[in-house]
Design a protein around this motif. Structure first.
Motif, mmCIF file in Angstrom:
data_model
loop_
_atom_site.group_PDB
_atom_site.id
_atom_site.type_symbol
_atom_site.label_atom_id
_atom_site.label_comp_id
_atom_site.label_asym_id
_atom_site.label_seq_id
_atom_site.Cartn_x
_atom_site.Cartn_y
_atom_site.Cartn_z
ATOM 1 N N ALA A 15 -2.746 23.554 25.785
ATOM 2 C CA ALA A 15 -4.010 23.014 25.293
ATOM 3 C C ALA A 15 -4.471 21.870 26.191
ATOM 4 C CB ALA A 15 -3.838 22.545 23.871
ATOM 5 N N TRP A 16 -3.537 20.963 26.484
ATOM 6 C CA TRP A 16 -3.912 19.864 27.384
ATOM 7 C C TRP A 16 -4.282 20.394 28.786
ATOM 8 C CZ3 TRP A 16 -5.639 15.428 26.120
ATOM 9 C CH2 TRP A 16 -5.247 14.832 24.977
ATOM 10 N N LEU A 17 -3.622 21.383 29.264
ATOM 11 C CA LEU A 17 -3.949 21.982 30.565
ATOM 12 C C LEU A 17 -5.366 22.542 30.539
ATOM 13 C CD1 LEU A 17 -3.084 22.991 33.412
ATOM 14 C CD2 LEU A 17 -2.363 25.088 32.292
ATOM 15 N N ALA A 18 -5.701 23.245 29.475
ATOM 16 C CA ALA A 18 -7.038 23.825 29.362
ATOM 17 C C ALA A 18 -8.091 22.734 29.276
ATOM 18 C CB ALA A 18 -7.097 24.745 28.151
ATOM 19 N N ILE A 19 -7.810 21.657 28.542
ATOM 20 C CA ILE A 19 -8.777 20.561 28.409
ATOM 21 C C ILE A 19 -8.990 19.873 29.751
ATOM 22 C CG2 ILE A 19 -9.136 18.290 27.346
ATOM 23 C CD1 ILE A 19 -7.700 19.400 24.841
ATOM 24 N N ILE A 20 -7.904 19.550 30.439
ATOM 25 C CA ILE A 20 -8.025 18.867 31.733
ATOM 26 C C ILE A 20 -8.685 19.782 32.761
ATOM 27 C CG2 ILE A 20 -6.701 17.898 33.632
ATOM 28 C CD1 ILE A 20 -4.858 16.670 31.534
ATOM 29 N N PHE A 21 -8.336 21.051 32.733
ATOM 30 C CA PHE A 21 -8.956 22.004 33.658
ATOM 31 C C PHE A 21 -10.452 22.094 33.403
ATOM 32 C CE2 PHE A 21 -10.328 26.300 34.796
ATOM 33 C CZ PHE A 21 -10.013 26.308 36.147
#
Length: 161
Positions: A15-21
Protein backbone atom coordinates in the motif's frame (compact mmCIF):
# COMPACT_ATOMS: atom_id res chain seq x y z
CA UNK A 1 14.52 -6.26 9.39
CA UNK A 2 10.79 -5.84 9.31
CA UNK A 3 10.52 -4.83 5.66
CA UNK A 4 11.83 -8.21 4.61
CA UNK A 5 9.38 -10.11 6.71
CA UNK A 6 6.74 -10.75 4.08
CA UNK A 7 4.41 -12.66 6.27
CA UNK A 8 3.40 -9.85 8.59
CA UNK A 9 3.72 -6.60 6.72
CA UNK A 10 3.24 -7.37 3.05
CA UNK A 11 -0.08 -5.58 2.52
CA UNK A 12 0.90 -2.35 4.30
CA UNK A 13 4.23 -2.27 2.37
CA UNK A 14 2.46 -2.72 -0.95
CA UNK A 15 0.00 0.00 0.00
CA UNK A 16 2.78 2.41 0.90
CA UNK A 17 4.62 1.47 -2.31
CA UNK A 18 1.53 2.23 -4.37
CA UNK A 19 0.98 5.56 -2.57
CA UNK A 20 4.59 6.69 -2.99
CA UNK A 21 4.65 5.50 -6.60
CA UNK A 22 1.43 7.39 -7.32
CA UNK A 23 2.76 10.54 -5.67
CA UNK A 24 6.03 10.37 -7.54
CA UNK A 25 4.39 9.39 -10.82
CA UNK A 26 1.79 12.13 -10.75
CA UNK A 27 4.29 14.60 -9.39
CA UNK A 28 6.62 13.92 -12.26
CA UNK A 29 3.95 13.57 -14.95
CA UNK A 30 1.79 16.47 -13.83
CA UNK A 31 4.44 18.89 -12.71
CA UNK A 32 7.73 18.13 -14.46
CA UNK A 33 6.83 16.67 -17.85
CA UNK A 34 4.69 19.62 -19.00
CA UNK A 35 7.55 21.98 -18.17
CA UNK A 36 10.03 19.76 -20.04
CA UNK A 37 7.61 19.52 -22.97
CA UNK A 38 7.25 23.30 -23.06
CA UNK A 39 11.03 23.75 -23.02
CA UNK A 40 11.45 21.15 -25.77
CA UNK A 41 8.73 22.78 -27.88
CA UNK A 42 10.26 26.22 -27.36
CA UNK A 43 13.67 24.91 -28.43
CA UNK A 44 12.18 23.18 -31.46
CA UNK A 45 10.36 26.38 -32.42
CA UNK A 46 13.55 28.40 -31.93
CA UNK A 47 15.60 25.97 -34.06
CA UNK A 48 12.95 26.03 -36.81
CA UNK A 49 12.88 29.82 -36.68
CA UNK A 50 16.67 29.97 -36.82
CA UNK A 51 16.71 27.58 -39.79
CA UNK A 52 14.13 29.72 -41.60
CA UNK A 53 16.14 32.85 -40.87
CA UNK A 54 19.33 31.15 -42.05
CA UNK A 55 17.66 30.02 -45.28
CA UNK A 56 16.39 33.57 -45.91
CA UNK A 57 19.84 34.99 -45.17
CA UNK A 58 21.45 32.43 -47.50
CA UNK A 59 18.97 33.26 -50.27
CA UNK A 60 19.68 36.95 -49.75
CA UNK A 61 23.44 36.34 -49.78
CA UNK A 62 23.13 34.23 -52.93
CA UNK A 63 21.11 37.00 -54.59
CA UNK A 64 23.70 39.59 -53.53
CA UNK A 65 26.51 37.37 -54.83
CA UNK A 66 24.71 36.95 -58.15
CA UNK A 67 24.16 40.71 -58.37
CA UNK A 68 27.82 41.32 -57.52
CA UNK A 69 28.97 38.79 -60.12
CA UNK A 70 26.69 40.38 -62.71
CA UNK A 71 28.05 43.83 -61.82
CA UNK A 72 31.64 42.61 -62.09
CA UNK A 73 30.88 40.96 -65.44
CA UNK A 74 29.22 44.15 -66.71
CA UNK A 75 32.18 46.25 -65.55
CA UNK A 76 34.61 43.86 -67.23
CA UNK A 77 32.62 43.98 -70.45
CA UNK A 78 32.52 47.77 -70.32
CA UNK A 79 36.27 47.84 -69.74
CA UNK A 80 36.82 45.49 -72.68
CA UNK A 81 34.61 47.65 -74.90
CA UNK A 82 36.46 50.78 -73.79
CA UNK A 83 39.81 49.12 -74.40
CA UNK A 84 38.73 47.98 -77.85
CA UNK A 85 37.47 51.46 -78.70
CA UNK A 86 40.74 52.97 -77.46
CA UNK A 87 42.74 50.50 -79.53
CA UNK A 88 40.72 51.31 -82.64
CA UNK A 89 41.07 55.04 -82.01
CA UNK A 90 44.81 54.69 -81.40
CA UNK A 91 45.21 52.56 -84.52
CA UNK A 92 43.41 55.19 -86.62
CA UNK A 93 45.54 57.96 -85.13
CA UNK A 94 48.70 55.97 -85.81
CA UNK A 95 47.55 55.25 -89.37
CA UNK A 96 46.96 58.97 -89.95
CA UNK A 97 50.39 59.83 -88.56
CA UNK A 98 51.99 57.09 -90.66
CA UNK A 99 50.19 58.33 -93.78
CA UNK A 100 51.41 61.88 -93.11
CA UNK A 101 54.92 60.63 -92.41
CA UNK A 102 54.86 58.48 -95.57
CA UNK A 103 53.66 61.46 -97.63
CA UNK A 104 56.41 63.62 -96.14
CA UNK A 105 59.02 60.91 -96.74
CA UNK A 106 57.78 60.41 -100.30
CA UNK A 107 58.02 64.15 -100.92
CA UNK A 108 61.50 64.25 -99.40
CA UNK A 109 62.54 61.18 -101.39
CA UNK A 110 61.20 62.77 -104.58
CA UNK A 111 63.05 66.00 -103.81
CA UNK A 112 66.20 64.04 -103.00
CA UNK A 113 65.83 62.03 -106.22
CA UNK A 114 65.40 65.25 -108.19
CA UNK A 115 68.44 66.76 -106.47
CA UNK A 116 70.40 63.57 -107.12
CA UNK A 117 69.36 63.55 -110.78
CA UNK A 118 70.37 67.19 -111.10
CA UNK A 119 73.68 66.51 -109.36
CA UNK A 120 74.24 63.48 -111.59
CA UNK A 121 73.49 65.52 -114.68
CA UNK A 122 75.87 68.27 -113.53
CA UNK A 123 78.52 65.67 -112.66
CA UNK A 124 78.10 63.98 -116.04
CA UNK A 125 78.35 67.37 -117.74
CA UNK A 126 81.51 68.17 -115.83
CA UNK A 127 82.92 64.68 -116.46
CA UNK A 128 82.14 65.06 -120.17
CA UNK A 129 83.83 68.43 -120.16
CA UNK A 130 86.89 67.07 -118.34
CA UNK A 131 86.94 63.98 -120.56
CA UNK A 132 86.61 66.14 -123.70
CA UNK A 133 89.47 68.39 -122.52
CA UNK A 134 91.60 65.36 -121.62
CA UNK A 135 90.83 63.70 -124.97
CA UNK A 136 91.60 66.94 -126.83
CA UNK A 137 94.91 67.27 -124.92
CA UNK A 138 95.83 63.66 -125.70
CA UNK A 139 94.96 64.04 -129.37
CA UNK A 140 96.93 67.29 -129.50
CA UNK A 141 100.00 65.65 -127.96
CA UNK A 142 99.76 62.66 -130.25
CA UNK A 143 98.94 64.46 -133.47
CA UNK A 144 100.07 67.94 -132.74
CA UNK A 145 96.71 69.31 -133.77
CA UNK A 146 93.91 70.09 -131.31
CA UNK A 147 90.44 68.83 -132.36
CA UNK A 148 87.39 71.11 -132.33
CA UNK A 149 85.57 71.45 -129.00
CA UNK A 150 82.28 70.09 -130.38
CA UNK A 151 84.06 67.11 -131.90
CA UNK A 152 85.88 66.35 -128.60
CA UNK A 153 82.61 66.71 -126.61
CA UNK A 154 80.78 64.34 -128.99
CA UNK A 155 83.56 61.76 -128.73
CA UNK A 156 83.66 61.97 -124.94
CA UNK A 157 79.85 61.74 -124.74
CA UNK A 158 79.75 58.63 -126.92
CA UNK A 159 82.56 57.02 -124.91
CA UNK A 160 80.84 57.67 -121.56
CA UNK A 161 77.42 56.52 -122.67
Amino acid sequence: MPQFDFGTVFIPQVAWLAIIFAVLYFGVVRLTLPKVGKVMQAREDQVASDLDTAEKAKASADRLAADYDAGVAAAQEAARASLTASRVKSAKAIEKKLAKANEKLAAEAEAAEAALSAARARAMGEIEGVAADAAADIVEKLTGKRPAGAQANAAARSALA
